[in-house]
Design a protein around this motif. Structure first.
Motif, short mmCIF file in Angstrom:
data_model
loop_
_atom_site.label_atom_id
_atom_site.label_comp_id
_atom_site.label_asym_id
_atom_site.label_seq_id
_atom_site.Cartn_x
_atom_site.Cartn_y
_atom_site.Cartn_z
N ARG A 266 78.70 1.41 12.32
CA ARG A 266 78.65 0.96 10.92
C ARG A 266 77.77 -0.28 10.80
N ALA A 267 77.95 -1.21 11.74
CA ALA A 267 77.17 -2.46 11.70
C ALA A 267 75.70 -2.20 12.01
N LEU A 268 75.40 -1.30 12.95
CA LEU A 268 74.01 -0.97 13.26
C LEU A 268 73.31 -0.43 12.01
N ARG A 269 74.02 0.38 11.23
CA ARG A 269 73.44 0.96 10.03
C ARG A 269 73.36 -0.05 8.87
N THR A 270 74.09 -1.16 8.99
CA THR A 270 74.15 -2.13 7.90
C THR A 270 73.21 -3.31 8.12
N VAL A 271 73.21 -3.87 9.34
CA VAL A 271 72.38 -5.05 9.60
C VAL A 271 71.38 -4.83 10.72
N GLY A 272 71.55 -3.76 11.52
CA GLY A 272 70.59 -3.46 12.57
C GLY A 272 70.96 -4.06 13.91
N PRO A 273 70.39 -3.51 14.99
CA PRO A 273 70.77 -3.91 16.35
C PRO A 273 70.38 -5.34 16.71
N GLN A 274 69.23 -5.83 16.24
CA GLN A 274 68.83 -7.18 16.63
C GLN A 274 69.74 -8.24 16.01
N TRP A 275 70.11 -8.04 14.76
CA TRP A 275 71.03 -8.95 14.11
C TRP A 275 72.38 -8.93 14.80
N LEU A 276 72.84 -7.72 15.14
CA LEU A 276 74.14 -7.55 15.79
C LEU A 276 74.13 -8.18 17.18
N ALA A 277 73.05 -7.94 17.94
CA ALA A 277 72.95 -8.50 19.29
C ALA A 277 72.92 -10.03 19.26
#
Length: 359
Positions: A266-277
């Motif tokens: 859900r987070a990958l689709r919302t803010v993307g992997p770089q933001w999440l990482a």
């Protein structure tokens, strides 16, 4: 189902399912993203039919996208899956490298398979043309157009300014006018394409959230893994947060629920992997799963932790009402923007409007 209909669904989690029926292919294209040969692996047909039989009228993908390798090496399986999917309301598409078009006609088993699916896509580029001439491909597409089949053509250039792209686009439009939509891509460093494409310069991330729409549809890989990403470089080494199950012991309802509800996805689709990482860098792996030259966003994604602590922490953050609203707003916005907006982001932007042809 038209190409624009398919691409308009891409932002909706579990609205589609991509299924690789085989990694085998009789062509020898130098750019093949899956490094396919006729000796490549493939699972027995019953693995795929059993899984599609778990679709129900209450729980099914809107689209089942069949590919390979060369999916039409298994025309009876394509036909079986399309007919079974249709019974519960699922549309089907199939993508082909057109190996069968050499004589400009359609063999009967393949004709039956194509009659069963709702959309047919043909791949054409300078590498495919070394194996199957465009005139043969055009002859087959003319037959299918006359039969009323919904078609699209997938084109690949070696780079953004490759003159081949304009040449083939103009040739298609001279032959078919505006009747066939097109997806135009440039080659990536996947499979045998690694040998053709130089490493891209590393571009520092500017901190802007970049929702990953390609994490919305499950993908069944050649070994039967069901994953939330179509990155071919992940074959055999899928990070746990992207692994949804296996075709032999999973059903569609469970896969769809995992795709829609897993907090990290859900987070990958919302803010993307770089933001999440960046936010959860204390949970990132010290060593990436692989160090093959890949896009920065993909590299950030695969370094996310495998254990459940990440998903729990992301879940607490995502379940904040503000973030739940943001998640839904992003899905709805991308859906409203439609097929050409998806194409501008994930394919060659200069040719994005070609996906709207054939309306």
């Amino acid at each position: 189902m038209r190409l624009s209909d398919i691409l308009s669904l891409r932002a909706k989690p579990a609205e589609g399912l991509s299924m690789g029926l085989t990694r085998r292919c009789p062509l020898h294209c130098a750019h093949c993203s899956t490094s396919s040969t006729m000796d490549s692996e493939q699972l027995p047909s019953h693995c795929y039919t059993r899984f599609v039989d778990t679709f129900t009228r209450e729980s099914h993908p809107t689209l089942l996208a069949l590919s390979g390798g060369e999916a039409l090496l298994r025309p009876r399986l394509v036909e079986q899956l399309a007919l079974a999917a249709k019974q519960v309301g699922t549309y089907t598409s199939v993508l082909s490298g057109m190996f069968f078009a050499q004589g400009g006609h359609i063999p009967k088993p393949i004709a039956r398979a194509l009659a069963a699916v709702d959309h047919f896509s043909a791949s054409i580029d300078q590498f495919h043309e070394l194996e199957v001439p465009r005139e043969s491909v055009f002859a087959v597409l003319s037959i299918l157009l006359d039969d009323g089949k919904n078609l699209s053509i997938h084109i690949a250039g070696t780079h953004a300014d490759d003159p081949y792209i304009d040449d083939i686009v103009h040739a298609i439009q001279r032959c078919f006018g505006q009747r066939i939509p097109m997806v135009v891509n440039t080659l990536s460093r996947f499979g045998r394409g690694r040998e053709l494409i130089p490493q891209s310069p590393w571009v520092p991330w500017d901190g802007t959230p970049e929702p990953c729409t390609v994490a919305a549809w499950p993908v069944i890989t050649f070994n039967g893994d069901v994953v939330a990403c179509g990155n071919d470089n992940l074959s055999g080494q899928v990070p746990e947060h992207l692994l949804l199950g296996h075709i032999q012991d999973s059903n569609w309802s469970d896969i769809a629920n995992a795709c829609r509800k897993r907090h990290t996805l859900r987070a990958l689709r919302t803010v993307g992997p770089q933001w999440l990482a960046k936010r959860y860098q204390h949970l990132r792996k010290q060593v990436p799963v692989f160090t093959e030259q890949s896009a920065a966003a993909c590299q950030a994604c695969i370094t996310l932790a495998d254990h459940g602590e990440l998903d729990q922490q992301v879940g607490r953050w995502m379940d904040n009402m503000q973030h739940v609203n943001l998640e839904q707003e992003i899905i709805e916005l991308q859906t409203q923007l439609g097929a050409s907006a998806f194409a501008k982001r994930y394919t060659h932007p200069r040719y994005a409007d070609l996906v709207m042809l054939g309306q």
